[in-house]
Every structure is written in C-alpha cells, then in structure tokens.
Design a protein around this motif. Sequence first.
Motif, mmCIF file in Angstrom:
data_model
loop_
_atom_site.group_PDB
_atom_site.id
_atom_site.type_symbol
_atom_site.label_atom_id
_atom_site.label_comp_id
_atom_site.label_asym_id
_atom_site.label_seq_id
_atom_site.Cartn_x
_atom_site.Cartn_y
_atom_site.Cartn_z
ATOM 1 N N ARG A 85 107.023 -41.788 33.989
ATOM 2 C CA ARG A 85 108.159 -40.962 33.899
ATOM 3 C C ARG A 85 108.955 -41.356 35.244
ATOM 4 O O ARG A 85 110.061 -41.444 35.192
ATOM 5 C CB ARG A 85 108.362 -38.791 33.758
ATOM 6 N N ALA A 88 111.218 -44.228 34.324
ATOM 7 C CA ALA A 88 111.789 -43.738 33.603
ATOM 8 C C ALA A 88 112.973 -43.831 34.608
ATOM 9 O O ALA A 88 114.526 -43.697 34.293
ATOM 10 C CB ALA A 88 110.723 -42.938 32.348
ATOM 11 N N LEU A 90 112.803 -40.210 35.534
ATOM 12 C CA LEU A 90 112.757 -38.883 35.295
ATOM 13 C C LEU A 90 112.356 -38.263 36.309
ATOM 14 O O LEU A 90 112.519 -37.071 36.508
ATOM 15 C CB LEU A 90 111.804 -38.688 33.213
ATOM 16 N N PRO A 105 117.755 -50.189 36.959
ATOM 17 C CA PRO A 105 118.724 -49.023 35.966
ATOM 18 C C PRO A 105 119.693 -48.421 35.917
ATOM 19 O O PRO A 105 119.575 -47.574 36.690
ATOM 20 C CB PRO A 105 117.180 -48.823 34.847
ATOM 21 N N THR A 106 120.806 -49.213 35.913
ATOM 22 C CA THR A 106 121.911 -47.933 36.243
ATOM 23 C C THR A 106 122.423 -47.593 35.185
ATOM 24 O O THR A 106 123.764 -46.676 34.714
ATOM 25 C CB THR A 106 123.278 -49.368 37.067
ATOM 26 N N LYS A 107 122.660 -48.201 33.604
ATOM 27 C CA LYS A 107 123.062 -47.813 32.580
ATOM 28 C C LYS A 107 122.060 -47.110 31.762
ATOM 29 O O LYS A 107 120.838 -47.892 32.068
ATOM 30 C CB LYS A 107 123.237 -49.033 31.929
ATOM 31 N N GLY A 108 122.488 -46.440 30.847
ATOM 32 C CA GLY A 108 121.497 -45.508 30.233
ATOM 33 C C GLY A 108 120.582 -46.084 29.353
ATOM 34 O O GLY A 108 119.701 -45.972 28.763
ATOM 35 N N VAL A 111 116.591 -48.802 29.654
ATOM 36 C CA VAL A 111 115.235 -48.108 29.731
ATOM 37 C C VAL A 111 115.093 -47.008 28.004
ATOM 38 O O VAL A 111 115.906 -46.947 27.741
ATOM 39 C CB VAL A 111 114.821 -46.942 30.639
ATOM 40 N N PHE A 113 112.567 -44.929 25.583
ATOM 41 C CA PHE A 113 111.645 -44.100 26.127
ATOM 42 C C PHE A 113 111.357 -42.877 24.811
ATOM 43 O O PHE A 113 112.061 -42.465 23.733
ATOM 44 C CB PHE A 113 112.095 -42.649 27.148
ATOM 45 N N PRO A 133 122.499 -43.468 20.312
ATOM 46 C CA PRO A 133 122.537 -44.304 22.174
ATOM 47 C C PRO A 133 123.204 -44.723 21.724
ATOM 48 O O PRO A 133 124.311 -44.902 22.818
ATOM 49 C CB PRO A 133 120.966 -44.381 21.942
ATOM 50 N N VAL A 136 126.400 -43.278 22.016
ATOM 51 C CA VAL A 136 126.423 -42.516 23.777
ATOM 52 C C VAL A 136 127.465 -43.687 24.923
ATOM 53 O O VAL A 136 128.151 -43.527 25.671
ATOM 54 C CB VAL A 136 124.995 -42.005 24.090
ATOM 55 N N PHE A 137 126.972 -45.300 23.552
ATOM 56 C CA PHE A 137 127.561 -46.329 25.100
ATOM 57 C C PHE A 137 128.862 -46.626 23.865
ATOM 58 O O PHE A 137 128.973 -47.938 24.800
ATOM 59 C CB PHE A 137 126.471 -47.441 24.407
ATOM 60 N N ARG A 138 129.534 -46.310 23.335
ATOM 61 C CA ARG A 138 130.878 -46.677 23.400
ATOM 62 C C ARG A 138 130.937 -47.786 21.705
ATOM 63 O O ARG A 138 131.736 -48.828 22.430
ATOM 64 C CB ARG A 138 131.800 -46.539 24.009
ATOM 65 N N ARG A 180 115.301 -45.806 17.249
ATOM 66 C CA ARG A 180 115.931 -44.938 18.466
ATOM 67 C C ARG A 180 115.953 -45.242 19.804
ATOM 68 O O ARG A 180 116.730 -45.498 20.423
ATOM 69 C CB ARG A 180 116.193 -43.386 18.763
ATOM 70 N N TYR A 184 118.972 -50.384 20.919
ATOM 71 C CA TYR A 184 119.879 -51.050 22.404
ATOM 72 C C TYR A 184 119.081 -51.786 23.071
ATOM 73 O O TYR A 184 120.387 -51.733 23.986
ATOM 74 C CB TYR A 184 120.883 -49.574 22.346
#
Lengths: 282, 250
Positions: A85, A88, A90, A105-108, A111, A113, A133, A136-138, A180, A184
């Motif tokens: 965690r 990650a 978290l 890591p700055t972008k979703g 990582v 999980f 995902p 969310v990342f467009r 999932r 990405y």
Amino acid sequence: MSFDGKVLFCEHRPNNETKLGKVEKLKQAGTHPQVLVRADAVTKIYRSRMGESVEALAPTTLDIHEGEFLSLIGPSGCGKSTFLRILAGLETLSGGKLEWRDGAPTKGSDVGFVFQEPVLLPWLSILDNVRFPLDVFRTPKNEGNERARAMLALVGLGAFEKALPKELSGGMRQRAAIARALVYRPRIVLMDEPFGALDLLTRDRMNDELLRIKNETGSTIVFVTHSIEEAAYLSDRVAVMSARPGRISALHDLDLGPERSEAIKDDPRFYQWLSTLRKELR
Amino acid sequence: MSETTLRRLFAVATPLLLIGAWWAYVTIFNVPRFVLPPPDAVFSELVRLFTSGTIWPHLAHTVGVIVAGFAIGSAAGFALGFALGKWPRIERIVGPYLFFFQTAPKIALAPLFILWFGLGLTSKIVLTVSLVFFPVMVGTILGLRSVPANLHSLCAILKLSQREKLVRVELPAAVPEIFAGLKVAAVQATIGAILAEWLSGGTGLGYLMVFAGTTYKTPLLFAMVLVTSLLGIAVYQALALTEKWLLSWR
C-alpha cells in the motif's frame, strides 16, 4: 519498458545452466537489471489511540526491477500489505523514501492495483468496469472499448462483456479486476493476495492465467501472498517477510526459469525452494 | 387447479369475503348508517365523488401539497445528508439538534406551523417538508458512508478528482440507501399533507374527511379513507418503480 523486459526473458533459457537466478545471470553478463523503484529504509508506524506506536514496517530496503515478478510472502502482520500500500501511495511513509526511476507516480495510470476482492462497481457491466479507468483518464470511448475488449479477451472473459458483476463467479470477477488493473498499462501492477479468496483449483488456473498475461504484457508485478507454493510458482524473486516488527528477512532469486507450467511443480528445484521458503517462514 | 389459479382465486375471494361479512354484520344487527355504513353505500358514495367531479379539486390540492413538500423536503434532506455524510465533523456539531427536531412529534408542531405560516398552502407544505426531510437525510448519509473502503482506495489509485469520485462512484453507490429514505418519505409526505389539511383550510382530501366526520357523512368518510389509502399506495409504487428502473443492477 516491456521491450527490455521481454528481451531479458528471451535471453534466459530454462534448459541451459539454470542454477543461477535471473538477477545473478544478468550480473554475470555484466548487465544489471533496471531498477523501477527503490524502497530506501521505508518504515510505517501506526499510532494507536492510547498513544502507543506500533511499528508495522521496520526500515525496509528493496529494489523492484523492471519487468520482474516479485512476491512478498509472510505471515499475517508482517507488513507485506502495508509495504504494498505504501508502494501504491495508499499509505504515507513514517520514514525513509521511495525512489522511482522516472519520478514518483503522478498520474492515475501509473499504478495498477488488484485487491483481495474484485472491488468492481456493481452497477456497471463487465466491459464498463474494465473501461472505467480509461473513462477516468479521458480516453476516447471507441478506443477505450477496443482496449477493454482486448483485455477481456486476454483474461478469457470476452463473452461476458455485457454481464453484471453479480452474474459472474468469484474467479471471473477477479479476472475482470485484473483486466481493469492492466487495461491502462501501468508502470507497475501491485496485487494484494488477489487469489486468496478463491478455491484451490480456480487459484491454480488463475496463476497460469496471470503468468500468461504477464508474458504478453511484460508488466512489472509485485504480488503479496501467504501461499509459499503460489510465490514459488509465479515469481522471479521472492521476498520473505517476518512479523513484529514487519521486515524483509530473506530475498531469493528463484532459478526456475521464466517459462512456468504445471510441469515445474514436479521439478526437484521447485521442491527445494518450497522447503527453503517454508523453513524461513517459521 | 394450478397454484397460480388458486392464488388468484384467493386474491379475489378474500376481499369479497370481508365485504360480505361487513355487509352481513350491518344488515343483521341493523347498525345505523352514521356508525357503520354498508359497503354498497360506501361504494356509491365513491362513484358519486368521481362522477360528480367533487373530488378533483381536493385531490389536486392534496397531490400538489405532497409533490411540493416531497420535492422540497427531499432536496433539503439530500443536501444536508450529503454535507453530513461527506464531512462527519459537521454531523458532530448539528447532529444533536437534528435528532431533537426529529424526535419532536410533528403533529404537535403542526399548530405552530399554522401560527407561523398561516392557514394557507405554506404551512401545509412546511409540515410535509418536516416529515420528508429526515428519512431522506438519513438515507443519504448512510448511502455515502456505505461506500466500501476498497472503492475509496480504487479512487485513490486512479487519482479521481473529488468531483469525479462523487459522480462516478459515491452517488451511484449511495442510490439504494437514498431510495430507501425516499420511499419512507413518500408515505410520510402523504400522511403529512392529509394531516395538514385536517387542521386548516377548505380544500384537500384531509379537509373532506374532517367535513365528512363532523357532518356524520360516514359513507363519505369511508370513501375518503379508501381514496387516501390508494393515493398513498400510488405514491409509493411510483417511487418503487423508479427505484427498480434505477437499480436494475441489483
């Protein structure tokens, strides 16, 4: 990144002299494995309400290599999940630092999980869950659907894209959750006892699926488990952890080669590793 | 005879049997009409209410109060429930007052509402709002709090913004609990509207009931009980259907 990983795999032939593990071999050859992230004296201390502090993770130093399958194994309370965690993002660190090769890591999408339970959104279809995902990342919807479908095919759920999570079995849901996490193409995939809740047969099958998926995607995987056999079967390296305070007590470079299959379970070296790991866990 | 035909037979026979017993009791013991009217009198009164058109303005008035009270009350309940659900610190501050307000019997507050907001529509809507508000608020708080910890972790991993997390995860996850609150609220709204009309004004189903009671028009009173019950069921069913449609994934 996957390119490097794959080349490394190809160089490693299981039929040749395989007494040495992947890392050892690379060192002999003069190439060092690429460190993706280095945990440098990472610690985690929880403070209870009474003001006592509990050291969940003693200063822990560990390199995670690009493209490897690394397992963290140990009894409950050894801090393996905590360490995962922390990787990650978290959990916050109580001390030490994480050094990422390409920056933290700055972008979703950095990582991936996988939790012990599937953690799907029950109101979305399997396809929508895997595409979540990307939404969310467009990512454009068409591309998202394409990638999600490809991923579902890879985990063997191609025929179930319209199903709701409740309509699938536990093993299928967990495969959707893996899809999932991989859809990405994260830099690193962290798995927290992903097959712990499955029955043994399903678990064996999922292990093979995971190896196959990893070979196709070349992802770096850090895998938490309390099953010795699972760790030995899947991993390039195994970190054995022990409790109170949680720490890494041994780190092994398994010499079982990159090609794993049921056959390896009859290999004496596999048994050797099982017994070594079991002794260390005592 | 198959089980379904048997069940259907029972569904028809039971009310018929009850009505038969009612009718027999009234005729055998010669019960006066103003105490207990026979079923046929109630039925003809019901038919007269609709054919003569007497009921429509009253029904429209009551439905109006229900709809307005329900809309305002559930919007307010959702808004406050949302704030309390998202920021537990606020709940610690305002929670006790809300609890006090909820335990206070609304019926006892009704005269106060009339005093404050007059005999018109406003006081009736306020009473309905006060009944609707609480269940919706509680449902919203519960719904937002019931989002599993792992879903929060997933949002953290994927780095969802607060807004996106709300729209994509928290609100959809809270829908079942919010609807549980809305269904309770819908029944409460019906009760509240009729109760408010009992106490003030010259229109509405509640007023018609009071009128029937005070003038010994017992068949009318019975017909009104039927109408209001059916109205309550209709309101509840409308919500249950919406819920079924929204929660088809369950």
